[in-house]
Design a protein around this motif. Structure first.
Motif, mmCIF file in Angstrom:
data_model
loop_
_atom_site.group_PDB
_atom_site.id
_atom_site.type_symbol
_atom_site.label_atom_id
_atom_site.label_comp_id
_atom_site.label_asym_id
_atom_site.label_seq_id
_atom_site.Cartn_x
_atom_site.Cartn_y
_atom_site.Cartn_z
ATOM 1 N N ASP A 2 0.817 -1.210 0.000
ATOM 2 C CA ASP A 2 0.000 0.000 0.000
ATOM 3 C C ASP A 2 0.852 1.262 0.000
ATOM 4 O O ASP A 2 0.368 2.329 -0.380
ATOM 5 C CB ASP A 2 -0.972 0.011 1.172
ATOM 6 N N GLU A 3 2.097 1.170 0.403
ATOM 7 C CA GLU A 3 3.004 2.319 0.338
ATOM 8 C C GLU A 3 3.719 2.388 -1.012
ATOM 9 O O GLU A 3 4.194 3.448 -1.408
ATOM 10 C CB GLU A 3 4.035 2.241 1.459
ATOM 11 N N PHE A 4 3.777 1.289 -1.716
ATOM 12 C CA PHE A 4 4.472 1.225 -2.989
ATOM 13 C C PHE A 4 3.602 1.706 -4.154
ATOM 14 O O PHE A 4 4.108 2.274 -5.116
ATOM 15 C CB PHE A 4 4.944 -0.216 -3.242
ATOM 16 N N PRO A 6 1.281 4.258 -4.433
ATOM 17 C CA PRO A 6 1.342 5.685 -4.771
ATOM 18 C C PRO A 6 2.665 6.089 -5.417
ATOM 19 O O PRO A 6 2.685 6.923 -6.327
ATOM 20 C CB PRO A 6 1.172 6.395 -3.426
ATOM 21 N N PHE A 7 3.743 5.474 -4.974
ATOM 22 C CA PHE A 7 5.048 5.752 -5.570
ATOM 23 C C PHE A 7 5.055 5.388 -7.048
ATOM 24 O O PHE A 7 5.487 6.173 -7.890
ATOM 25 C CB PHE A 7 6.139 4.984 -4.810
ATOM 26 N N GLY A 27 6.354 10.977 -6.043
ATOM 27 C CA GLY A 27 5.971 9.649 -5.559
ATOM 28 C C GLY A 27 6.618 9.330 -4.225
ATOM 29 O O GLY A 27 5.969 8.771 -3.326
ATOM 30 N N TRP A 28 7.888 9.676 -4.078
ATOM 31 C CA TRP A 28 8.567 9.439 -2.799
ATOM 32 C C TRP A 28 7.927 10.277 -1.694
ATOM 33 O O TRP A 28 7.713 9.776 -0.587
ATOM 34 C CB TRP A 28 10.052 9.769 -2.912
ATOM 35 N N SER A 31 4.458 8.878 -0.780
ATOM 36 C CA SER A 31 4.620 7.619 -0.044
ATOM 37 C C SER A 31 5.113 7.869 1.377
ATOM 38 O O SER A 31 4.657 7.223 2.326
ATOM 39 C CB SER A 31 5.592 6.694 -0.766
ATOM 40 N N HIS A 32 6.030 8.806 1.533
ATOM 41 C CA HIS A 32 6.554 9.133 2.856
ATOM 42 C C HIS A 32 5.463 9.731 3.745
ATOM 43 O O HIS A 32 5.315 9.343 4.913
ATOM 44 C CB HIS A 32 7.732 10.084 2.727
ATOM 45 N N TYR A 34 2.224 9.352 3.400
ATOM 46 C CA TYR A 34 1.247 8.299 3.672
ATOM 47 C C TYR A 34 1.750 7.364 4.764
ATOM 48 O O TYR A 34 0.999 6.965 5.654
ATOM 49 C CB TYR A 34 0.950 7.516 2.397
ATOM 50 N N ARG A 35 3.021 7.004 4.728
ATOM 51 C CA ARG A 35 3.592 6.115 5.748
ATOM 52 C C ARG A 35 3.544 6.773 7.126
ATOM 53 O O ARG A 35 3.186 6.133 8.116
ATOM 54 C CB ARG A 35 5.030 5.756 5.389
#
Length: 73
Positions: A2-4, A6-7, A27-28, A31-32, A34-35
């Motif tokens: 789920d974190e990959f 969006p990236f 994307g990074w 993802s960051h 979101y995490r």
């Protein structure tokens, strides 16, 4: 996974627009963020939030309509 996702979405969108490194950075960043958001909330928080908004695809007889905010006997 789920974190990959969006990236990858931002990376592919950046590649399609001819701005690969901009998409990679965006994307990074997404993802960051979101995490960090996911790690500060209890498990299942986003699923419950999307259900409350009416976006979760929960079907069946036991699920109540998420748009109904008051219940009367």
């Amino acid at each position: 996974m789920d974190e990959f996702v969006p990236f990858m979405v931002f990376m592919v969108a950046g590649n399609m627009l001819g701005q690969f490194f901009l998409g990679l950075g965006a994307g990074w960043a997404v993802s960051h963020l979101y995490r960090c958001y996911k790690n500060t909330r209890p498990d299942g928080y986003l699923l419950h939030f999307f259900y409350w908004l009416g976006l979760a695809g929960c079907t069946g007889l036991t699920f109540v309509n998420p748009y109904k905010r008051s219940f009367e006997p």
